[in-house]
Design a protein around this motif. Sequence first.
Motif, mmCIF file in Angstrom:
data_model
loop_
_atom_site.group_PDB
_atom_site.id
_atom_site.type_symbol
_atom_site.label_atom_id
_atom_site.label_comp_id
_atom_site.label_asym_id
_atom_site.label_seq_id
_atom_site.Cartn_x
_atom_site.Cartn_y
_atom_site.Cartn_z
ATOM 1 N N GLN A 1 0.812 -1.216 0.000
ATOM 2 C CA GLN A 1 0.000 0.000 0.000
ATOM 3 C C GLN A 1 0.848 1.270 0.000
ATOM 4 O O GLN A 1 0.326 2.363 -0.202
ATOM 5 C CB GLN A 1 -0.935 0.002 1.208
ATOM 6 N N LEU A 2 2.153 1.140 0.224
ATOM 7 C CA LEU A 2 3.068 2.285 0.176
ATOM 8 C C LEU A 2 3.786 2.382 -1.168
ATOM 9 O O LEU A 2 4.789 3.086 -1.296
ATOM 10 C CB LEU A 2 4.086 2.188 1.314
ATOM 11 N N THR A 3 3.264 1.659 -2.143
ATOM 12 C CA THR A 3 3.781 1.759 -3.507
ATOM 13 C C THR A 3 2.647 2.119 -4.454
ATOM 14 O O THR A 3 1.475 2.049 -4.093
ATOM 15 C CB THR A 3 4.412 0.435 -3.976
ATOM 16 N N THR A 4 3.019 2.524 -5.649
ATOM 17 C CA THR A 4 2.052 2.725 -6.720
ATOM 18 C C THR A 4 2.556 1.937 -7.925
ATOM 19 O O THR A 4 3.550 1.208 -7.828
ATOM 20 C CB THR A 4 1.873 4.220 -7.041
ATOM 21 N N GLU A 5 1.879 2.073 -9.055
ATOM 22 C CA GLU A 5 2.275 1.312 -10.235
ATOM 23 C C GLU A 5 2.524 2.240 -11.417
ATOM 24 O O GLU A 5 1.819 3.241 -11.590
ATOM 25 C CB GLU A 5 1.178 0.308 -10.620
ATOM 26 N N LYS A 6 3.536 1.898 -12.188
ATOM 27 C CA LYS A 6 3.752 2.590 -13.455
ATOM 28 C C LYS A 6 3.570 1.585 -14.591
ATOM 29 O O LYS A 6 3.827 0.384 -14.429
ATOM 30 C CB LYS A 6 5.140 3.216 -13.518
ATOM 31 N N TYR A 7 3.083 2.069 -15.716
ATOM 32 C CA TYR A 7 2.951 1.217 -16.892
ATOM 33 C C TYR A 7 4.333 0.962 -17.505
ATOM 34 O O TYR A 7 5.173 1.864 -17.584
ATOM 35 C CB TYR A 7 2.046 1.867 -17.934
ATOM 36 N N VAL A 8 4.535 -0.258 -17.919
ATOM 37 C CA VAL A 8 5.757 -0.640 -18.628
ATOM 38 C C VAL A 8 5.342 -1.229 -19.972
ATOM 39 O O VAL A 8 4.556 -2.183 -20.025
ATOM 40 C CB VAL A 8 6.576 -1.665 -17.830
ATOM 41 N N VAL A 9 5.831 -0.635 -21.055
ATOM 42 C CA VAL A 9 5.458 -1.063 -22.403
ATOM 43 C C VAL A 9 6.712 -1.469 -23.156
ATOM 44 O O VAL A 9 7.696 -0.717 -23.196
ATOM 45 C CB VAL A 9 4.741 0.080 -23.162
ATOM 46 N N THR A 10 6.704 -2.666 -23.730
ATOM 47 C CA THR A 10 7.836 -3.128 -24.543
ATOM 48 C C THR A 10 7.351 -3.478 -25.932
ATOM 49 O O THR A 10 6.222 -3.958 -26.130
ATOM 50 C CB THR A 10 8.526 -4.344 -23.900
ATOM 51 N N GLY A 11 8.207 -3.226 -26.902
ATOM 52 C CA GLY A 11 7.830 -3.520 -28.286
ATOM 53 C C GLY A 11 9.029 -3.894 -29.113
ATOM 54 O O GLY A 11 10.141 -4.110 -28.588
ATOM 55 N N GLN A 12 8.819 -3.943 -30.415
ATOM 56 C CA GLN A 12 9.892 -4.283 -31.347
ATOM 57 C C GLN A 12 9.992 -3.210 -32.427
ATOM 58 O O GLN A 12 10.195 -3.489 -33.609
ATOM 59 C CB GLN A 12 9.638 -5.654 -31.995
ATOM 60 N N GLY A 13 9.803 -1.953 -32.000
ATOM 61 C CA GLY A 13 9.899 -0.849 -32.935
ATOM 62 C C GLY A 13 8.552 -0.345 -33.433
ATOM 63 O O GLY A 13 8.490 0.437 -34.378
ATOM 64 N N GLN A 14 7.435 -0.775 -32.787
ATOM 65 C CA GLN A 14 6.123 -0.341 -33.240
ATOM 66 C C GLN A 14 5.970 1.181 -33.095
ATOM 67 O O GLN A 14 6.364 1.764 -32.086
ATOM 68 C CB GLN A 14 5.003 -1.031 -32.428
ATOM 69 N N ALA A 15 5.398 1.813 -34.099
ATOM 70 C CA ALA A 15 5.054 3.235 -34.068
ATOM 71 C C ALA A 15 3.581 3.373 -34.435
ATOM 72 O O ALA A 15 3.026 2.564 -35.178
ATOM 73 C CB ALA A 15 5.914 4.019 -35.059
ATOM 74 N N LYS A 16 2.954 4.408 -33.880
ATOM 75 C CA LYS A 16 1.515 4.540 -34.075
ATOM 76 C C LYS A 16 1.169 5.032 -35.483
ATOM 77 O O LYS A 16 0.172 4.600 -36.071
ATOM 78 C CB LYS A 16 0.925 5.486 -33.030
ATOM 79 N N HIS A 17 1.953 5.945 -36.026
ATOM 80 C CA HIS A 17 1.588 6.571 -37.287
ATOM 81 C C HIS A 17 2.559 6.260 -38.432
ATOM 82 O O HIS A 17 2.198 6.446 -39.593
ATOM 83 C CB HIS A 17 1.472 8.087 -37.126
ATOM 84 N N TYR A 18 3.785 5.837 -38.133
ATOM 85 C CA TYR A 18 4.764 5.668 -39.210
ATOM 86 C C TYR A 18 5.379 4.272 -39.154
ATOM 87 O O TYR A 18 5.481 3.663 -38.124
ATOM 88 C CB TYR A 18 5.879 6.719 -39.103
#
Length: 428
Positions: A411-428
């Motif tokens: 309860q004395l911690t919080t969470e951060k998102y961790v995202v891993t990929g292989q070079g993915q880009a949203k638009h290019y």
Amino acid sequence: MTMKENSFESKEQQELYELTVRAKQAAQTLGNLTSSQKNDVLAAMAKRLKANQDQILEANRKDIQYAKDNDLSDAMVDRLLLDEARVDGMVDALHKVMSLADPVGEMGPSSLRPNGIRVGKMRIPLGVILMIYEARPNVAVEAAALTLKSGNVVILRGGKEAWHSNQALIQCWHDALVDCGHSKEMVCIVPSQSHEAVNHLLQFRDTIDLVIPRGGERLIRAVTDNSKIPVIQHFKGVCHLYVDKFADMDKAEKLLKDGKVSRPGVCNALESLVIHKDIANEFLKRVKKLGNEFGIQFKADKDSATQLDNATEASAEDYHNEYLSLAMSVKQVDSYDDAVAHILEHSSSHTEVIVTENIDRGNEFIRRINSSVVMVNASSRFSDGGELGLGAEIGISTSKLHAYGPMGLVQLTTEKYVVTGQGQAKHY
């Protein structure tokens, strides 16, 4: 936003802000220590407590004398008192925290998105925690043990009634940290006892991440009303014991005695007894005997008051009261639904207990009562971080935020998102 030097109202405010800046810097280092390094500090602290026990108890005697000279309540004196057994209890709490899994860096389940990125969460420290508390010098040990193990720096601000005890305990922390090659800023103490000091600290939202007040309701409301920093609230503990018509009388009497008499000045002590009318006459005979044996004062409904000694008729406000002494309210109810309604109306969201041999009743009680701890056939005194497997607790949250109930390492911690990929880009 960092405060500018010319924005300080006083030298005290500037010095307090500089303390929080040092704490913030220490938190960056502490958050990256290994579990082994943090456990080494806890072990060193346990040794320091025993080695300096005589000095700690001598400091505590000064605080006890101050409490008596200023006519502080018996409950306050009890919370303030340290003896050899309570020092051993602090040492034991340190060892329990050492044995617990370190939540920092723990990864939860991850999911694979359609585009191939993997999304998960990692537990991280909150940062700098300001702990404001009254009496209870053991908080200086148990709270700091939990914050340190969870990667957080704590700034402790105890009450003036525990000044000497807190100073002795913090010196042990500083010695333990230095012995292990770390900055003593990982456990800080506020050097001032002024009310203005607290008000100043509550404005430093750029250097303090969370405030946890622990004490009377007035303290917690004052902190909540004046803080610019998120506050975990631990309001009063109006804990109920409901004796159902299907209750085992011996169990009910045992839980009443343990919950009310064993240590009446703590927040998980029972403050209200609710009895189903079908067994009220029989059970009130036991309550009367227990009350006479231990000198319990009762604030009771009219029917119950006539069957008890040391009883006066209760007002509506009496059922909201946290007595913190050998006193409690009593209420007869016509039905199980009436018992639930009474508890919901007067609950402080701390701990509620039902005594019943009816499994369905017990399960329904768990579903309908949403206090932070709900118990079936068990003492309210188990509403404690150590008893519930947390090793120790920094407080009991009665706010339905990320933490509810006794607060331990997770309860004395919080969470951060961790995202891993292989070079993915949203638009290019």
